[in-house]
Design an enzyme around this catalytic site. Sequence first.
Site, short mmCIF file in Angstrom:
data_model
loop_
_atom_site.label_atom_id
_atom_site.label_comp_id
_atom_site.label_asym_id
_atom_site.label_seq_id
_atom_site.Cartn_x
_atom_site.Cartn_y
_atom_site.Cartn_z
N ARG A 7 -9.96 0.20 -28.04
CA ARG A 7 -8.93 1.06 -27.42
C ARG A 7 -7.57 0.58 -27.89
NH1 ARG A 7 -6.89 -2.41 -23.59
NH2 ARG A 7 -8.41 -3.43 -22.26
N HIS A 51 -5.55 -1.08 -21.04
CA HIS A 51 -6.72 -0.65 -20.25
C HIS A 51 -6.39 0.61 -19.44
CE1 HIS A 51 -10.03 -0.71 -17.40
NE2 HIS A 51 -9.13 -0.64 -16.45
N TYR A 68 -2.86 -10.41 -23.27
CA TYR A 68 -4.20 -10.98 -23.57
C TYR A 68 -4.74 -10.64 -24.96
CZ TYR A 68 -5.75 -6.33 -21.95
OH TYR A 68 -5.92 -4.98 -21.78
C1 LIG Z 1 -17.27 -2.72 -9.04
C2 LIG Z 1 -15.90 -2.78 -9.63
N1 LIG Z 1 -15.35 -3.97 -9.92
C3 LIG Z 1 -14.11 -4.03 -10.46
C4 LIG Z 1 -13.41 -2.89 -10.70
C5 LIG Z 1 -12.02 -2.97 -11.33
N2 LIG Z 1 -12.08 -2.51 -12.72
C6 LIG Z 1 -11.72 -1.26 -13.06
S1 LIG Z 1 -11.96 -0.96 -14.69
C7 LIG Z 1 -12.55 -2.52 -14.96
C8 LIG Z 1 -12.97 -2.97 -16.32
C9 LIG Z 1 -14.10 -2.17 -16.89
O1 LIG Z 1 -14.24 -2.50 -18.23
P1 LIG Z 1 -15.31 -1.81 -19.15
O2 LIG Z 1 -16.54 -1.52 -18.37
O3 LIG Z 1 -15.46 -2.66 -20.36
O4 LIG Z 1 -14.67 -0.42 -19.54
P2 LIG Z 1 -13.31 -0.12 -20.29
O5 LIG Z 1 -12.30 0.11 -19.19
O6 LIG Z 1 -12.96 -1.30 -21.13
O7 LIG Z 1 -13.49 1.10 -21.11
C10 LIG Z 1 -12.57 -3.25 -13.77
C11 LIG Z 1 -13.02 -4.63 -13.67
C12 LIG Z 1 -14.01 -1.65 -10.37
N3 LIG Z 1 -13.41 -0.50 -10.61
N4 LIG Z 1 -15.26 -1.62 -9.85
#
Ligand SMILES: Cc1ncc(C[n+]2csc(CCOP(=O)(O)OP(=O)(O)O)c2C)c(N)n1
Length: 361
Positions: free
Chosen positions: A263, A267, A276
């Site tokens: 990406r 985020h 980071y």
């Molecule tokens: C159960 C849960 N834990 C934490 C979060 C906070 N959170 C939102 S997005 C995210 C990261 C997700 O990363 P990834 O699955 O790699 O997807 P990306 O956003 O990088 O596309 C987190 C930890 C959440 N939404 N739900």
Amino acid sequence: MFQPFTEEPIRLIDEKGNWIGDFELDLSEDALLTLYRNMVAGRLLDERYIVLLRTGKTSFVAPAAGHEAAQVGMAAAIRPGFDWVFPYYRDKTLLLSLGYPAEQLFAQMAGTVLDPNKGRQMPEHPGHKDLNVFTVASPIASHVVPAVGAALSMKFQGTGQVVLTTFGDGATSEGDWHAGLNFAGVQGAPIVFAAENNRYAISVDFSKQSASARIADKAHAYGMPGYVVDGMDVLASYYVMREAVSRAREGLGPALVELLVYRYGPHSSADDDSVYRPKEEVEAWKKKDPITRFERFLEKRKLWTPEFGEQVRDEERKKLEAAEEKALSAQAVPPEWMFDDVYAERPWHLEEQKRILLEEL
Ligand SMILES: Cc1ncc(C[n+]2csc(CCOP(=O)(O)OP(=O)(O)O)c2C)c(N)n1
């Protein structure tokens, strides 16, 4: 056709735009140009969302630039409106390519009455009953278990449908994710699990997420094939997904496809990625851009010139401008809509709350 568990990601176009597949490309010129157009439209949609944020028309954006090839390839591999999609919040290009009307996506971002979900979700959380798109859920990986349940019901009913569910690399650390894959493997559910591995879960890089070399490796444990794909290559994304979807449709069970992407943006609009990851890393990935790579491929086949690229961008930009104008000029969702559709018949206490709210307003 494709071997699972390869060490190197499956690729069909190299960075110079050469076809490096060992089989005959069976897509028409029109189909190739649709893939191109969908990637361009997705990139432009992403850019417009950021403008909506900066002008106060929406409150949250999850940038998706860099994910276009993976998402467009996935969309082309399923039957829109017949198969079911359980997407995640970064999938705007996937949804747009499936035929999700752009004005409804914009309306979802801005909470106007053209949003089929009536403005009840936070931005970047669309869903569409008519298109068989399950509404995006914020809790990471929580949609994976219901996706498997839906696939299992399709198997029992013999509908011939397939479920596609997508998620990021971070989602693969959630218990729900493992429960979903385990159950799908045991039951032979017709589902394809697609990881859009952009190497970061907010600030957590993949080396801290998992000790596996690849997400695809985890498929071994659940008794299904795992494919790792160059997700910046639209044809590799499409062909591997097409194979995984057709296996599932034929009754051969689930598959896990890991699409390696990046990406370009943070985020989300609530993140500062400069703390980071180094700027140089982002710039290096931008040089592998999936749209540019596909342009090189099309150019070698005499299907693309810079002027044609500009024309496609102009056409798609105009379509999006019209959609945005329509969505944003629609009325804001009335607050009392929150009481609709919660139950088939509204119970007394919600009637009461609705009355109090309307009095207050
Ligand atoms: C159960 C849960 N834990 C934490 C979060 C906070 N959170 C939102 S997005 C995210 C990261 C997700 O990363 P990834 O699955 O790699 O997807 P990306 O956003 O990088 O596309 C987190 C930890 C959440 N939404 N739900």
